[in-house]
Design an enzyme around this catalytic site. Structure first.
Site, mmCIF file in Angstrom:
data_model
loop_
_atom_site.group_PDB
_atom_site.id
_atom_site.type_symbol
_atom_site.label_atom_id
_atom_site.label_comp_id
_atom_site.label_asym_id
_atom_site.label_seq_id
_atom_site.Cartn_x
_atom_site.Cartn_y
_atom_site.Cartn_z
ATOM 1 N N GLU A 178 30.093 -30.398 6.007
ATOM 2 C CA GLU A 178 29.584 -29.383 5.082
ATOM 3 C C GLU A 178 28.301 -28.744 5.607
ATOM 4 O O GLU A 178 28.088 -27.539 5.451
ATOM 5 C CB GLU A 178 29.345 -30.006 3.711
ATOM 6 C CG GLU A 178 30.633 -30.307 2.944
ATOM 7 C CD GLU A 178 30.381 -31.060 1.653
ATOM 8 O OE1 GLU A 178 31.168 -30.890 0.705
ATOM 9 O OE2 GLU A 178 29.402 -31.850 1.595
ATOM 10 N N HIS A 325 20.075 13.767 -10.946
ATOM 11 C CA HIS A 325 21.077 14.804 -11.214
ATOM 12 C C HIS A 325 22.249 14.181 -11.973
ATOM 13 O O HIS A 325 22.662 13.054 -11.666
ATOM 14 C CB HIS A 325 21.571 15.399 -9.887
ATOM 15 C CG HIS A 325 22.689 16.391 -10.043
ATOM 16 N ND1 HIS A 325 23.974 16.122 -9.632
ATOM 17 C CD2 HIS A 325 22.712 17.644 -10.568
ATOM 18 C CE1 HIS A 325 24.737 17.175 -9.872
ATOM 19 N NE2 HIS A 325 23.996 18.110 -10.443
ATOM 20 N N ASN A 326 22.793 14.903 -12.959
ATOM 21 C CA ASN A 326 23.906 14.374 -13.757
ATOM 22 C C ASN A 326 23.639 12.923 -14.168
ATOM 23 O O ASN A 326 24.454 12.033 -13.954
ATOM 24 C CB ASN A 326 25.217 14.460 -12.973
ATOM 25 C CG ASN A 326 25.736 15.878 -12.860
ATOM 26 O OD1 ASN A 326 25.234 16.790 -13.514
ATOM 27 N ND2 ASN A 326 26.729 16.087 -12.024
ATOM 28 N N GLU A 355 18.666 14.763 -16.350
ATOM 29 C CA GLU A 355 19.436 15.960 -16.680
ATOM 30 C C GLU A 355 20.327 15.721 -17.893
ATOM 31 O O GLU A 355 20.971 14.675 -18.010
ATOM 32 C CB GLU A 355 20.300 16.380 -15.480
ATOM 33 C CG GLU A 355 21.041 17.681 -15.721
ATOM 34 C CD GLU A 355 21.870 18.130 -14.533
ATOM 35 O OE1 GLU A 355 22.276 19.311 -14.528
ATOM 36 O OE2 GLU A 355 22.117 17.321 -13.629
ATOM 37 N N ASP A 357 23.401 17.787 -19.828
ATOM 38 C CA ASP A 357 24.342 18.900 -19.975
ATOM 39 C C ASP A 357 24.874 18.855 -21.403
ATOM 40 O O ASP A 357 25.712 18.002 -21.730
ATOM 41 C CB ASP A 357 25.504 18.770 -18.985
ATOM 42 C CG ASP A 357 25.088 19.114 -17.564
ATOM 43 O OD1 ASP A 357 23.909 19.433 -17.373
ATOM 44 O OD2 ASP A 357 25.935 19.044 -16.667
ATOM 45 N N HIS A 370 29.973 16.260 -18.334
ATOM 46 C CA HIS A 370 30.066 17.234 -17.248
ATOM 47 C C HIS A 370 31.153 18.236 -17.603
ATOM 48 O O HIS A 370 32.341 17.919 -17.556
ATOM 49 C CB HIS A 370 30.374 16.524 -15.923
ATOM 50 C CG HIS A 370 30.013 17.336 -14.721
ATOM 51 N ND1 HIS A 370 30.940 17.814 -13.843
ATOM 52 C CD2 HIS A 370 28.804 17.775 -14.258
ATOM 53 C CE1 HIS A 370 30.338 18.502 -12.877
ATOM 54 N NE2 HIS A 370 29.045 18.487 -13.112
ATOM 55 N N GLU A 404 20.584 21.643 -19.660
ATOM 56 C CA GLU A 404 21.552 22.707 -19.410
ATOM 57 C C GLU A 404 22.305 22.930 -20.709
ATOM 58 O O GLU A 404 23.077 22.077 -21.147
ATOM 59 C CB GLU A 404 22.495 22.325 -18.264
ATOM 60 C CG GLU A 404 23.381 23.483 -17.862
ATOM 61 C CD GLU A 404 24.114 23.242 -16.556
ATOM 62 O OE1 GLU A 404 25.242 23.730 -16.431
ATOM 63 O OE2 GLU A 404 23.547 22.574 -15.675
ATOM 64 N N LYS A 452 12.774 21.119 -20.118
ATOM 65 C CA LYS A 452 13.006 22.224 -19.193
ATOM 66 C C LYS A 452 14.209 23.006 -19.701
ATOM 67 O O LYS A 452 15.289 22.446 -19.901
ATOM 68 C CB LYS A 452 13.289 21.696 -17.791
ATOM 69 C CG LYS A 452 13.799 22.764 -16.825
ATOM 70 C CD LYS A 452 14.425 22.129 -15.605
ATOM 71 C CE LYS A 452 15.223 23.143 -14.801
ATOM 72 N NZ LYS A 452 16.461 23.593 -15.483
#
Length: 767
Positions: A178, A325-326, A355, A357, A370, A404, A452
């Site tokens: 072992e 992002h996303n 972000e 959306d 998305h 967005e 934003k």
């Protein structure tokens, strides 16, 4: 530890032995852990319809939990490593609970476990409030213990875990066979004669097996560091003890730590010296010296930069800002799952711009997903609650919501209501100073959430039309553009418009147009291709623009698999919000992590002077350029410790070599590598290699990357581990580089031992 006795962790065994000697009475937490070893029943919750009973039991070494289906005797179970337990959320802190409606259990029964590599938390409902409290407190205690382990404890834990994994027959001891298998797994290529000799030396009981204590002594022998011994002997006295004044001399002369005092040396001895006798005499042994070099004090990353060290009073446009992002996606951008948890994970990593959306949902409830794809949907309200609860845990500096907006006026009003009611005073709804003519600073905006988005003209008193670019429509699949990104007019709610103060979205029509028709309140979003083109064709103009106005860069629509672009060219022209897909583990997100290790991982890094003033051109750099700061970084790779096998090569002992590279402006890109050490990933040494010298023109924008590779004579070479550090964050002297994966997971205890010298060619000094 006896060979057939009950298993305990090495740390808990030592504590228990000491406590027994002193007639110790178990504490409340000891009794709680003992009860957790017996296990308890919980209801695992995934949704209002998915609830299953699970039996959870703490392992006797307190390092893992067994989660079994329905009954204690069930063979189907999952093992959860306590080390991978990143957060324990009490009550309704996870988004799942808010979605259960009338089926919501009492909060005192609920808790959620966030586990590394798992997309969603393990949500549990206890049978009784005392049971929930017992497990919450017990897991918090174990989690804190593992997080606060010193270097000796970390090494002991790692040894114990490998010992336990090698003990196939659960005998609490390892046979010769072992041990040899374990050494092969650890990349230790030694002859049977060598292994047999040392096994016999440490088998004190003479039964041809090694107990954990015997194996620990054996392991200490084979991990002895001759390169550290040579360094230690350079400073220790005749009795092989390192005196405080000599420790000061080492830290000042070799490590460049000029501010070290005798008092600080005594504190380091007290912290790192494991031998109580040496500690009482205020001297350091070679073991304490090794632990010091392995600690953050001896790390290649300057330990002082683990705090906020930069000026945080400059305008927002003066900083690189960690951006996602996303953010809602956990996987790809066509069919991936949207999750509130993805926002929480990004925020906990120090991300400061996320972000959203937003689209119309059912029952007047705005949703996030998305658009034009089959990704799943989440509630806008749930995301804003997550921002409220997790936005400022990792950093106190402002969070930017990159919105967005695809919603009707009615649901825009609902969004505004959610933002104001959920965030309250955290939501910025008015300028910090109405007389200002530049963006406020991160310091002025501490604890604030900025939106934003589009804003109506000041003279407008009601809802109105604005031009909106549809980023979500810019999606390509198999090279075919499904929806052309378009500039269209949408009706904007006055209530939502008033939530936008500084990051007012504006279409980018060129640098001259921006200077003539926009101001510091505005922000433009550019896809990676447009940004790359501007960075190459008009670098100085781009730099100048970014000195006074925010710019956001995002991946092009063809990256449907959530891959990333290289952020370097955008940083080199001073773009602040360079948004990457945080859900993807690649070299681009790893480089992003290196950028934001700086400044206490606060998510804001002050841009260097060359980007804050003047007409810097990162493309056309010569030695005569005003921003040039010629600097030499000399790297000597000395040794490596306990390198793992690459994931796709579990059989052979690796043949490691190290590639050291510089990334930054094009003029500074360069790479060198060490020789190959054959059949040794356990303790390879490069004592005969020459130092690598890297001459840089703009070190303030440069990164140094260490990449350990496995030489493969039959195919492509495999990545073993890597580490990237901004040159401005490098500590000089004898340093350890703690290796990681591209997914920013530590490969503990895998390290490189290097020596680094930095010299500014103009001043003749280091950093």
């Amino acid at each position: 530890m006896g060979k057939r006795g009950r298993k305990t962790s090495p740390e808990s065994e030592q504590v228990s032995f000491t406590k027994r000697q002193q007639g110790y009475i178990p504490t409340e937490i000891d009794m709680a852990l003992s009860e957790m070893e017996d296990g308890a029943y919980f209801v695992k919750v995934k949704s209002s319809r998915w609830r299953k009973t699970r039996h959870i039991q703490l392992s006797r070494d307190h390092l893992s939990m067994h989660v079994r289906h329905q009954s204690c005797g069930s063979k189907k179970h999952k093992l959860i490593d306590i080390k991978k337990l990143t957060e324990i959320r009490v009550g309704y802190q996870s988004p799942i609970w808010e979605n259960l409606g009338r089926k919501l259990p009492p909060s005192e029964l609920c808790f959620s476990l966030v586990i590394e590599d798992e997309n969603n938390p393990l949500n549990l409902v206890a049978v009784t409030p005392p049971s929930a409290q017992l497990w919450i407190k017990g897991l918090q205690h174990l989690n804190a213990n593992l997080e606060n382990l010193d270097m000796k404890g970390q090494q002991l834990l790692w040894t114990w875990e490998h010992f336990k994994a090698a003990d196939k027959d659960n005998s609490n001891s390892l046979s010769v066979k072992e041990v040899k298998k374990l050494l092969d797994k650890l990349n230790f290529a030694a002859t049977s004669k060598y292994v047999d000799k040392h096994l016999q030396e440490f088998d004190k009981s003479g039964d041809s097996h090694l107990s954990f204590e015997e194996f620990t002594d054996f392991f200490k022998k084979i991990t002895w560091r001759p390169e550290i011994e040579r360094l230690y002997k350079k400073y220790c006295d005749a009795d092989l003890k390192l005196q405080p004044k000599e420790l000061v001399r080492f830290l000042q002369n070799d490590q460049g730590m000029n501010d070290v005092t005798n008092k600080m040396a005594l504190e380091l001895i007290d912290k790192f010296e494991p031998d109580e006798e040496f500690q009482s005499k205020k001297v350091m042994s070679i073991y304490g010296f090794t632990y010091l070099l392995m600690s953050p004090v001896g790390d290649v990353f300057n330990h002082k930069h683990r705090q906020v060290v930069m000026d945080m009073t400059q305008p927002l446009s003066s900083y690189f800002i960690a951006s996602s992002h996303n953010t809602y996606l956990t996987h790809d951008q066509l069919f991936g799952k949207s999750s509130v948890e993805a926002y929480i994970r990004a925020l906990e990593k120090g991300c400061r711009c996320v972000e959203l959306d937003a689209w119309d949902g059912d029952d007047d409830e705005p949703i996030i997903y998305h658009g034009y794809t089959l990704t799943s949907k989440i509630k806008f309200a749930d995301v804003i609650e997550a921002v409220r609860d997790y936005g400022f845990k990792a950093s106190s500096y402002p969070v930017i919501l990159s919105l967005e907006n695809h919603c009707s006026v009615q649901q825009q009003n609902k969004m505004a209501e959610i933002l104001k009611n959920t965030l309250g005073s955290k939501l910025l709804t008015a300028p910090v100073d109405p007389q200002e003519n530049t963006l406020p600073s991160p310091e002025q905006l501490k604890g604030k959430v900025l939106v934003k988005g589009k804003r109506l003209p000041k003279e407008s008193e009601s809802d109105g039309e604005v031009s909106e670019e549809d980023e979500a429509a810019d999606v390509e699949e198999n090279g075919v553009k499904k929806h052309q990104k378009s500039k269209k007019n949408i009706k904007l709610s006055r209530a939502l418009s008033e939530c936008v103060v500084y990051a007012v979205s504006r279409h980018f029509n060129g640098f001259a147009d921006a200077e003539a028709r926009s101001d510091f309140h505005h922000i433009s979003s550019l896809n990676e291709d447009k940004a790359e083109g501007l960075a190459k064709s008009k670098p100085s103009d781009f730099v100048k623009h970014n000195q006074w106005q925010l710019v956001r860069i995002y991946p092009k629509g063809s990256r449907t698999n959530s891959s990333n672009y290289n952020p370097l060219s955008n940083w080199n022209v001073g773009c602040q919000i360079v948004a990457l897909n945080y859900q993807t583990e690649d070299e681009e997100t790893y480089l992003n992590q290196a950028r934001f290790r700086s400044n206490g991982e606060a998510g804001y890094v002050l841009k260097p002077p060359c980007l804050l003033e003047g007409n810097f051109d990162p493309i056309n750099i010569t030695k005569e350029s005003a921003a040039v700061d010629p600097t030499s970084v000399k790297v000597t790779v000395i040794s490596a410790q306990q390198l793992p096998k690459p994931p796709n090569n579990e059989n052979d002992v690796i043949d490691p070599y190290v590639v050291v590279s510089v990334f930054g402006v094009d003029a500074d890109r360069q790479s060198q590598k060490t020789s190959v050490i054959e059949d040794n990933g356990f303790n390879p040494m490069w004592m005969n290699d020459q130092p690598m010298e890297f001459n840089m023109l703009v070190p303030s924008l440069a990164f140094l990357e260490f990449k350990v590779m496995d030489k493969d004579s039959k195919g492509s070479n495999d990545l073993v581990g890597l580490y990237t550090v901004a040159v401005q964050d490098i500590a000089q002297g004898y340093r350890h580089v703690h290796l990681e994966t591209k997914g920013i997971k530590k490969l503990t205890p895998a390290t490189l031992f290097v020596h680094i010298e930095i010299e500014n060619k103009l001043s003749g000094t280091g950093f």
